[in-house]
Structures are given as C-alpha cells and as structure tokens.
Design a protein around this motif. Structure first.
Motif, short mmCIF file in Angstrom:
data_model
loop_
_atom_site.label_atom_id
_atom_site.label_comp_id
_atom_site.label_asym_id
_atom_site.label_seq_id
_atom_site.Cartn_x
_atom_site.Cartn_y
_atom_site.Cartn_z
N ILE A 104 0.81 -1.22 0.00
CA ILE A 104 0.00 0.00 0.00
C ILE A 104 0.84 1.27 0.00
O ILE A 104 0.29 2.37 -0.01
CB ILE A 104 -0.99 0.03 1.17
N GLY A 105 2.17 1.11 0.05
CA GLY A 105 3.02 2.29 0.00
C GLY A 105 4.28 2.14 0.81
O GLY A 105 4.52 1.13 1.46
N THR B 118 -7.37 -9.36 1.77
CA THR B 118 -8.81 -9.53 1.91
C THR B 118 -9.52 -8.20 2.12
O THR B 118 -10.70 -8.06 1.82
CB THR B 118 -9.16 -10.49 3.06
N LEU B 119 -8.80 -7.18 2.61
CA LEU B 119 -9.40 -5.87 2.80
C LEU B 119 -9.76 -5.19 1.49
O LEU B 119 -10.62 -4.33 1.45
CB LEU B 119 -8.42 -4.96 3.54
N GLN C 89 -14.02 -2.79 2.40
CA GLN C 89 -14.67 -3.08 3.69
C GLN C 89 -14.66 -1.88 4.63
O GLN C 89 -14.90 -2.01 5.81
CB GLN C 89 -14.00 -4.28 4.34
N GLY C 90 -14.36 -0.70 4.12
CA GLY C 90 -14.34 0.50 4.94
C GLY C 90 -12.94 1.06 5.11
O GLY C 90 -11.97 0.51 4.58
N CYS C 91 -12.84 2.12 5.87
CA CYS C 91 -11.55 2.78 6.07
C CYS C 91 -10.73 2.05 7.13
O CYS C 91 -11.24 1.63 8.16
CB CYS C 91 -11.75 4.22 6.48
N VAL C 92 -9.43 1.95 6.83
CA VAL C 92 -8.49 1.30 7.74
C VAL C 92 -7.41 2.33 8.07
O VAL C 92 -6.88 3.00 7.17
CB VAL C 92 -7.86 0.06 7.07
N VAL D 160 -6.40 4.20 4.68
CA VAL D 160 -6.52 3.45 3.44
C VAL D 160 -7.99 3.12 3.27
O VAL D 160 -8.62 2.54 4.16
CB VAL D 160 -5.69 2.14 3.49
N ARG D 161 -8.55 3.52 2.14
CA ARG D 161 -9.95 3.20 1.86
C ARG D 161 -10.02 1.85 1.18
O ARG D 161 -9.34 1.65 0.17
CB ARG D 161 -10.57 4.29 1.00
N THR D 162 -10.82 0.95 1.74
CA THR D 162 -10.93 -0.40 1.20
C THR D 162 -12.38 -0.73 0.91
O THR D 162 -13.28 0.03 1.30
CB THR D 162 -10.37 -1.45 2.19
#
Length: 110
Positions: A7-8, A103-104, A25-28, A21-23
């Motif tokens: 992711i970076g 999975t996210l 399944q929602g924001c993480v 991080v927007r996924t």
C-alpha cells in the motif's frame, strides 16, 4: 495463508502517526510506531465512532481523539473498557514497504 498487498512506502506514514486506506470493507487506519512497526485497525472508535487515524500513537497504543479511549494496536481491545474493541488487520513492513492483508481490498459478497 494470508496474502498481502503493497500500500506504500513506510516513509509515507510519519513515525507515531497514521494514514487512512480506503478499502472495500471501509476505512483502515495504518499506524507507524516510533520503532517502525506497523499496525492496521478499523478507523472507527467503538465508543463514539471517532477517527482513530487522527489519534495519538504511543508505543503500541492509540488514543481516540474524541473521548480518549486507548486501544491496544496488537489486539484492538480498548484499555479499561469491557466491550470496547476495534477490528485489526494483518500488516507488516518488507523492504521498506507497508503490506496489508489483501482480503481488505476485495469486495464483500452481496
């Protein structure tokens, strides 16, 4: 077996800070400790829904910016609270890159 996605860069997250991080399944909230460990938690406090990514990172804990609930980033458990818990996700640093569980990023089945 857990599959991870890059992711970076570790440098994209300030020491003792976080990025969102927007996924699917929602924001993480992805946190970086002072000693460069990373943790990924649901970015929503279980108490009042505050954005944990805006909280204060201290050791392996984060304090919610709204009502000062303190969460253990290893377990997601709120300290001193019976029912306070946020979801945690596998995260690691590899060759200076932050990886979170893939999975996210998948869409939830309807």
């Amino acid at each position: 077996m857990t599959i991870f996605v890059d992711i970076g860069s570790l440098d994209d997250v300030p020491a003792q800070g976080a990025r969102v991080v927007r996924t699917a399944q929602g924001c993480v909230a992805v946190f970086r400790t002072a000693d460069d460990r990373v943790f990924a938690l649901e970015d929503r406090c279980s108490h009042k829904g505050g954005p944990l990514s805006e909280g204060i990172v201290h050791g392996t804990f984060v304090t919610c910016p709204l009502h000062n609930w303190v969460f253990d980033m290893n377990t997601g458990q709120a300290q001193g609270a019976d029912e306070g818990r946020v979801r945690t996700f596998a995260a690691k640093v590899q060759e200076g890159r932050i990886l979170i569980e893939a999975t996210l990023l998948r869409r939830s089945a309807a």
